[in-house]
Design an enzyme around this catalytic site. Structure first.
Site, PDB file in Angstrom:
ATOM      1  N   ASP A   6       4.368  -5.120  -3.826  1.00 41.94           N
ATOM      2  CA  ASP A   6       5.096  -5.758  -3.087  1.00 41.94           C
ATOM      3  C   ASP A   6       4.286  -5.527  -1.720  1.00 41.94           C
ATOM      4  O   ASP A   6       4.182  -4.242  -1.462  1.00 41.94           O
ATOM      5  CB  ASP A   6       6.472  -5.153  -3.073  1.00 41.94           C
ATOM      6  CG  ASP A   6       7.351  -6.019  -2.060  1.00 41.94           C
ATOM      7  OD1 ASP A   6       6.891  -6.585  -1.318  1.00 41.94           O
ATOM      8  OD2 ASP A   6       8.754  -5.959  -2.434  1.00 41.94           O
ATOM      9  N   ILE A   8       5.285  -5.213   1.228  1.00 42.46           N
ATOM     10  CA  ILE A   8       6.095  -4.543   2.417  1.00 42.46           C
ATOM     11  C   ILE A   8       5.531  -3.184   2.057  1.00 42.46           C
ATOM     12  O   ILE A   8       6.114  -2.305   2.873  1.00 42.46           O
ATOM     13  CB  ILE A   8       7.471  -4.970   2.237  1.00 42.46           C
ATOM     14  CG1 ILE A   8       8.298  -4.454   1.214  1.00 42.46           C
ATOM     15  CG2 ILE A   8       7.843  -6.367   2.662  1.00 42.46           C
ATOM     16  CD1 ILE A   8       9.751  -4.278   1.516  1.00 42.46           C
ATOM     17  N   SER A   9       5.218  -2.552   0.620  1.00 41.39           N
ATOM     18  CA  SER A   9       5.089  -1.144   0.584  1.00 41.39           C
ATOM     19  C   SER A   9       3.767  -0.815   1.124  1.00 41.39           C
ATOM     20  O   SER A   9       2.786  -1.494   0.879  1.00 41.39           O
ATOM     21  CB  SER A   9       4.885  -1.024  -0.661  1.00 41.39           C
ATOM     22  OG  SER A   9       4.234  -0.131  -1.471  1.00 41.39           O
ATOM     23  N   PRO A  10       3.681   0.087   2.096  1.00 36.56           N
ATOM     24  CA  PRO A  10       2.300   0.548   2.723  1.00 36.56           C
ATOM     25  C   PRO A  10       1.482   1.211   1.420  1.00 36.56           C
ATOM     26  O   PRO A  10       0.208   0.795   1.716  1.00 36.56           O
ATOM     27  CB  PRO A  10       2.653   1.719   3.493  1.00 36.56           C
ATOM     28  CG  PRO A  10       4.070   1.396   3.909  1.00 36.56           C
ATOM     29  CD  PRO A  10       4.672   0.666   2.673  1.00 36.56           C
ATOM     30  N   GLN A  13      -0.188  -1.858   0.309  1.00 36.52           N
ATOM     31  CA  GLN A  13      -1.097  -2.487   1.309  1.00 36.52           C
ATOM     32  C   GLN A  13      -2.382  -2.066   1.203  1.00 36.52           C
ATOM     33  O   GLN A  13      -3.372  -2.522   1.535  1.00 36.52           O
ATOM     34  CB  GLN A  13      -0.343  -2.341   2.589  1.00 36.52           C
ATOM     35  CG  GLN A  13       1.020  -3.159   2.896  1.00 36.52           C
ATOM     36  CD  GLN A  13       1.574  -2.857   4.198  1.00 36.52           C
ATOM     37  OE1 GLN A  13       1.078  -1.895   5.111  1.00 36.52           O
ATOM     38  NE2 GLN A  13       2.896  -3.180   4.217  1.00 36.52           N
TER      39      GLN A  13
END
Ligand SMILES: N[C@@H](CCC(=O)N[C@@H](CS)C(=O)NCC(=O)O)C(=O)O
Length: 214
Positions: A6, A8-10, A13
């Site tokens: 996802d 939005i999860s660092p 990323q």
């Protein structure tokens, strides 16, 4: 290659950006770790049910640091993102462990407090400040976080620093970090598209939570 992820999860990323830099295409399996069905599917391959989780030909890896190291060892042909020289690599590793154990840890603790509706304690604030003071030193004593060129250490520290957006944290006291963020993001292909997707994902997450709470 599949990535349960996802944006939005660092930690996700970290892997998405390393793959982008390598030009490696990942088949994204969008995973909501707050959705029991998604968690059940993920737990079948990763008992720790964390994202990111990576699968290549049935081989499963989790922990973003382990996934990124696998990707660069296998797909970084010129070896610059994770240099082979033992001394240079030791600095990259030090920064990666600094990230997981100090910088990202401090950022995450403050974000979790904020999402729980609490003010960060003085202790949390101090830990975050100390971590950022160190990051400022690292990115100013060399051209990049760990070497004289971009390495995966830059990408991992970048996602920790940009996650401060959740806190609307003012980085004015860290001009070295601000300059370094511009330099590093300028070296990641299509970073603007990535940021746009991240913004959309973050807004959707905030809207979902606002609807839940009332
Ligand atoms: N150290 C791990 C952290 C992974 C992690 O905790 N991911 C969170 C999302 S940001 C997660 O999957 N949480 C769900 C769970 O722990 O069940 C990494 O770098 O991959």
């Amino acid at each position: 290659m599949e990535l349960y992820s996802d944006i939005i999860s660092p930690p996700c990323q970290n892997v998405l950006l390393v793959a982008k830099k390598l030009g490696v295409t990942l088949n994204i399996k969008k995973t909501d770790v707050e959705d029991p069905a998604d968690v059940a599917a993920l737990t079948k391959i990763n008992p720790q049910h964390t994202i990111p989780t990576f699968v290549e030909d049935g081989h499963v890896i989790w922990e973003s640091y382990a996934i990124a190291i696998y990707l660069v060892e296998k797909y970084d042909k010129d070896g610059t993102l994770y240099p082979k020289d033992a001394k240079v690599r030791s600095v990259v590793n030090q920064r990666l462990f600094f990230d997981i154990g100090t910088l990202y840890k401090a950022v995450l603790a403050s974000i979790e407090a904020m999402l729980a509706g609490q003010q960060p304690s003085d202790d949390l604030k101090e830990k975050l400040k100390k971590a950022l003071d160190l990051a400022e030193k690292f990115v100013t004593e060399r051209p990049y976080a760990a070497a004289d060129h971009l390495t995966i250490a830059d990408i991992f520290m970048l996602t920790s620093v940009t996650a401060l957006g959740w806190l609307k944290y003012d980085l004015a006291a860290y001009p070295g970090i601000e300059r370094w963020v511009g330099k590093v993001t300028g070296e990641i292909p299509d970073y603007a598209d990535f940021r746009a997707e991240l913004k959309e994902g973050t807004e959707a997450y905030i809207a979902k939570n606002a609807a839940k709470s009332g």
